[in-house]
Design a protein around this motif. Sequence first.
Motif, short mmCIF file in Angstrom:
data_model
loop_
_atom_site.label_atom_id
_atom_site.label_comp_id
_atom_site.label_asym_id
_atom_site.label_seq_id
_atom_site.Cartn_x
_atom_site.Cartn_y
_atom_site.Cartn_z
N ASP A 36 40.01 63.17 78.06
CA ASP A 36 41.11 62.64 77.25
C ASP A 36 41.71 61.37 77.85
O ASP A 36 41.66 61.17 79.07
CB ASP A 36 42.25 63.66 77.19
N ASP A 37 42.34 60.61 76.98
CA ASP A 37 43.29 59.53 77.34
C ASP A 37 42.65 58.19 77.66
O ASP A 37 43.35 57.24 77.98
CB ASP A 37 44.24 59.93 78.49
N HIS A 65 42.14 61.25 69.70
CA HIS A 65 43.26 61.82 70.47
C HIS A 65 44.55 61.09 70.10
O HIS A 65 45.42 60.89 70.96
CB HIS A 65 42.95 61.74 71.97
N HIS A 100 49.61 58.59 71.43
CA HIS A 100 49.80 59.72 72.33
C HIS A 100 51.24 60.23 72.28
O HIS A 100 51.86 60.50 73.32
CB HIS A 100 49.39 59.37 73.76
N HIS A 117 40.48 64.60 82.15
CA HIS A 117 41.06 63.31 81.77
C HIS A 117 40.37 62.16 82.50
O HIS A 117 40.20 62.21 83.72
CB HIS A 117 42.57 63.30 82.11
ZN LIG Z 1 46.22 63.25 76.32
#
Ligand SMILES: [Zn+2]
Length: 207
Positions: free
Chosen positions: A11-12, A63, A67, A155
């Motif tokens: 993620d991210d 995602h 955020h 992540h």
């Molecule tokens: Zn995230």
Amino acid sequence: MENKYIALTFDDGPNTVTTPQVLEMLKKHNVTGSFFLVGDNINEESARTARECFEYGCEICNHSRTHSAMPQQTSEEIKAEIEYTNNKIKQITGGVAPKFFRPPYIALCDSMYDDIPLTFICGNGAEDWLDEISAEERSKRIIKQAQNGMIILLHDMEGNFRTVQALDTIIPELKRQGYTFVTVSDLFAKCNVTPRKRVIYSNVLTD
Ligand SMILES: [Zn+2]
């Protein structure tokens, strides 16, 4: 031995520091994974990195754009977040639309299932956004939780080198235990599960 499947997810990203390191680690061990991108992190440079992940065989997923915690957003804001990142992803993949979505902070409310026409994914992680969790502890936690059908949540945020290091332990150990690493799409396919609506999956066989 029974075939066991598991999916690495990140993620991210994307960014030009840690995303390429994760990709190198996947290539080193000859496995794929899935990247859940934050739309606002996609620029010309980072898009190139994400495209390299896609071309290697990784899956690109959504995602959100900013955020933000979506239960605090309006339906219109949520739809705009999803649409923005879907379009950015299609530019990266040459038109392949994402199928999976992970809510920021796994913050969820029921109406999000109506606003977001993608399959919802959570997963089992290792608090790998905290610097004080060492690479060794991250790999220990992931290996301990591993199960057939599971989604591993990590992540690739910029500077998260401990997770890159942890992968160098996680991947060979789980391979040794008989796991095959697949994308999220392939996890559903190999486990013969059709994704359902109004479910958030951490393990496709048990959720
Ligand atoms: Zn995230």
